[in-house]
Design an enzyme around this catalytic site. Structure first.
Site, PDB file in Angstrom:
ATOM      1  CG  ASP A   1      42.706  39.133  41.429  1.00 59.60           C
ATOM      2  OD1 ASP A   1      42.248  38.080  41.936  1.00 59.60           O
ATOM      3  OD2 ASP A   1      43.070  40.111  42.112  1.00 59.60           O
TER       4      ASP A   1
ATOM      5  CG  ASN B   1      42.198  38.765  46.021  1.00 60.90           C
ATOM      6  OD1 ASN B   1      42.811  38.874  44.958  1.00 60.90           O
ATOM      7  ND2 ASN B   1      41.700  39.810  46.652  1.00 60.90           N
ATOM      8  CG  HIS B   2      39.158  40.054  42.756  1.00 64.40           C
ATOM      9  ND1 HIS B   2      38.141  40.987  42.841  1.00 64.40           N
ATOM     10  CD2 HIS B   2      40.239  40.630  43.342  1.00 64.40           C
ATOM     11  CE1 HIS B   2      38.600  42.081  43.431  1.00 64.40           C
ATOM     12  NE2 HIS B   2      39.864  41.901  43.746  1.00 64.40           N
TER      13      HIS B   2
ATOM     14  CG  HIS C   1      46.361  36.625  43.316  1.00 64.24           C
ATOM     15  ND1 HIS C   1      46.339  37.211  42.069  1.00 64.24           N
ATOM     16  CD2 HIS C   1      45.750  37.504  44.149  1.00 64.24           C
ATOM     17  CE1 HIS C   1      45.727  38.385  42.153  1.00 64.24           C
ATOM     18  NE2 HIS C   1      45.359  38.591  43.396  1.00 64.24           N
TER      19      HIS C   1
ATOM     20  CG  HIS D   1      46.980  40.504  45.875  1.00 65.33           C
ATOM     21  ND1 HIS D   1      45.613  40.521  45.693  1.00 65.33           N
ATOM     22  CD2 HIS D   1      47.182  40.575  47.220  1.00 65.33           C
ATOM     23  CE1 HIS D   1      45.025  40.575  46.887  1.00 65.33           C
ATOM     24  NE2 HIS D   1      45.945  40.618  47.819  1.00 65.33           N
TER      25      HIS D   1
HETATM   26 MN   LIG Z   1      44.168  40.333  43.948  1.00 66.00          MN
END
Ligand SMILES: [Mn+2]
Length: 280
Positions: free
Chosen positions: A77, A109-110, A158, A234
């Protein structure tokens, strides 16, 4: 490496060619890496979400210099949301390339096309440069490893524990080479959140494909893979970190998130305790 050095020394405005060059070096560095990287040391410091906050990333850069015997793991991220997303992403790549044996850059996740399109990175890169330049970053997303692991010691990624996985080998067998996360196991490893409850998994409001993992699944996963402590990022906590499951899981956040967080990084100490370090 002249370009890498100039970024470390403060250069922030890169040309298209320089981004092509920098992102290409990073792709070369990770293209043939497994999903889970083996760590050779437990002298390690974990960095949580940075979300485009260059000031916090510069603070991490100073810690990398200061703790020069430690390994640093960025948990993902890097862009989206914050004020200096391109500059932050470039600096983390430069830090990784200038200390390849001591700095690891994981995928959050980004680091995904569809999330970047929704939360700002796609817009700022295409507005400042072009779609081509966004694709250079997207190819970096595809190659970033998902986790680090040291047998009998630690595991970090993450998000956290995925459903239906009981060995490192099963994670290694998944395919991460995609601009998004079509693989459900890798998706859950970057999206799932811990919950201090005695259950295995529960639905997570973040996404239909994400889960909360409780103490039952956490304890079983750690036994199965033979690890004592897990690090992840996260989630935003005002104090910049939080521990779960009798201090066996540490969640870290390394951005201010518009002044709502005291951003931290966390150092693993000898007796499996942690030392939080302030970024500002
Ligand atoms: Mn995240």
């Amino acid at each position: 490496m002249e370009l890498v050095r100039s970024i470390l020394e403060g250069k922030t405005k890169l040309t298209k060619d320089e981004i092509w060059n920098l992102s290409g070096m990073l792709q070369d560095h990770y293209r043939s890496s497994p999903n889970v990287l083996d760590m050779s040391t437990d002298k390690v410091i974990f960095v949580g979400d940075l979300h485009g906050e260059l000031q916090c990333t510069r603070a991490v850069q100073r810690y990398i210099k200061k703790y020069n015997k430690h390994h640093f793991v960025f948990l993902g991220d890097y862009a989206d949301r914050g004020p200096e997303q391109i500059e932050t992403f470039n600096l983390v790549m430069a830090l990784t390339l200038s200390n390849p044996k001591r700095v690891t850059m994981l995928r959050g996740n980004h680091e995904s096309d569809d999330i970047a399109a929704k939360y700002g990175f796609y817009n700022i890169v295409t507005k400042t440069y072009s779609f081509d330049v966004f694709k250079h970053y997207s190819r970096v997303f595809e190659v970033l490893p998902i986790a680090v692991y040291k047998k009998a010691t630690l595991f970090a990624c993450h998000g956290g524990v995925p459903e239906e996985i009981s060995s490192i080998a099963e994670i290694q067998g998944r395919n991460r080479r995609h601009p998004n996360f079509p693989d459900d196991v890798l998706f859950q490893m970057v999206w799932n959140d811990p919950k201090d409850n005695d259950y295995a998994f529960r639905p997570n409001s973040r996404s239909a494909r994400a889960r909360f993992f409780g103490k039952v699944s956490f304890t079983k996963f750690m036994e199965n893979i033979d690890a004592k402590v897990m690090f992840r990022a996260h989630q935003v906590f005002p104090e910049g970190y939080r521990t779960f499951f009798d201090n066996k899981l540490v969640s870290v956040f390394s951005a201010t998130s518009s002044s709502s967080v005291q951003p931290k990084i966390v150092r693993l100490c000898n007796d499996y305790t942690i030392e939080p370090l302030d970024l500002i």
